[in-house]
Enzyme design. Structure first.
Site, PDB file in Angstrom:
ATOM      1  N   ASN A   1      -5.834  -2.814   2.162  1.00  0.00           N
ATOM      2  CA  ASN A   1      -5.950  -4.063   2.190  1.00  0.00           C
ATOM      3  C   ASN A   1      -7.189  -4.832   2.545  1.00  0.00           C
ATOM      4  O   ASN A   1      -8.356  -4.400   3.125  1.00  0.00           O
ATOM      5  CB  ASN A   1      -5.058  -4.817   3.714  1.00  0.00           C
ATOM      6  CG  ASN A   1      -3.622  -4.806   3.580  1.00  0.00           C
ATOM      7  OD1 ASN A   1      -3.102  -4.428   2.391  1.00  0.00           O
ATOM      8  ND2 ASN A   1      -2.840  -4.604   4.709  1.00  0.00           N
TER       9      ASN A   1
ATOM     10  N   ARG B   1       0.753  -1.263  -0.135  1.00  0.00           N
ATOM     11  CA  ARG B   1      -0.067   0.022   0.151  1.00  0.00           C
ATOM     12  C   ARG B   1       0.906   1.239   0.049  1.00  0.00           C
ATOM     13  O   ARG B   1       0.499   2.380  -0.706  1.00  0.00           O
ATOM     14  CB  ARG B   1      -0.940   0.021   1.178  1.00  0.00           C
ATOM     15  CG  ARG B   1      -1.895  -1.091   1.262  1.00  0.00           C
ATOM     16  CD  ARG B   1      -2.958  -1.151   2.415  1.00  0.00           C
ATOM     17  NE  ARG B   1      -1.892  -1.508   3.505  1.00  0.00           N
ATOM     18  CZ  ARG B   1      -2.103  -1.229   5.046  1.00  0.00           C
ATOM     19  NH1 ARG B   1      -3.116  -0.679   5.053  1.00  0.00           N
ATOM     20  NH2 ARG B   1      -1.268  -1.457   5.632  1.00  0.00           N
TER      21      ARG B   1
END
Length: 126
Positions: free
Chosen positions: A69, A51
């Site tokens: 996520n 990320r």
């Protein structure tokens, strides 16, 4: 004053054009049709800073949107921006990722032309 507010509130002047160019807004607002696409990345993509690297790459390319996520071990999100920049981000999400990641596949969905950006930046969602 924020360059984005200047773009809306003031006529174009040399100083405004410079501010817009430095902020990346001018390039994003004039670089062809705007696209939006949802994505989901499969593989070893959690616990490998995926990320964080995605956010960094999006900001480098100049697209907006988000990444997060999922509870099934994937990473999902949305990218918006000029078509060429969205395509660059799609390629990065499919082939590069973070240094420790392993991308098995990336699914793209809901790709469409949009009239304006729905986000002002790229962010990590939790």
């Amino acid at each position: 004053m924020c360059p984005l507010l200047l773009a809306v509130a003031a006529p174009r002047t040399p100083l405004l054009s410079l501010l817009l160019l430095r902020s990346g807004f001018a390039a994003m607002s004039t670089a062809g049709p705007l696209k939006s696409v949802d994505y989901e990345v499969f593989g070893r993509v959690q616990g490998v800073c995926f990320r964080m690297y995605t956010e960094g790459e999006a900001k480098k390319i100049g697209v907006v949107g988000w990444v997060k996520n999922t509870n099934k071990g994937t990473v999902t999100g949305q990218v918006q921006g000029p078509e060429e920049k969205v395509n660059s981000m799609k390629s990065w999400l499919s082939k590069v990722g973070s240094p420790s990641s392993r991308i098995d596949r990336t699914d793209f969905s809901n790709e469409k032309t949009i009239s304006k950006l729905e986000y002002s930046n790229f962010s990590i969602r939790y």
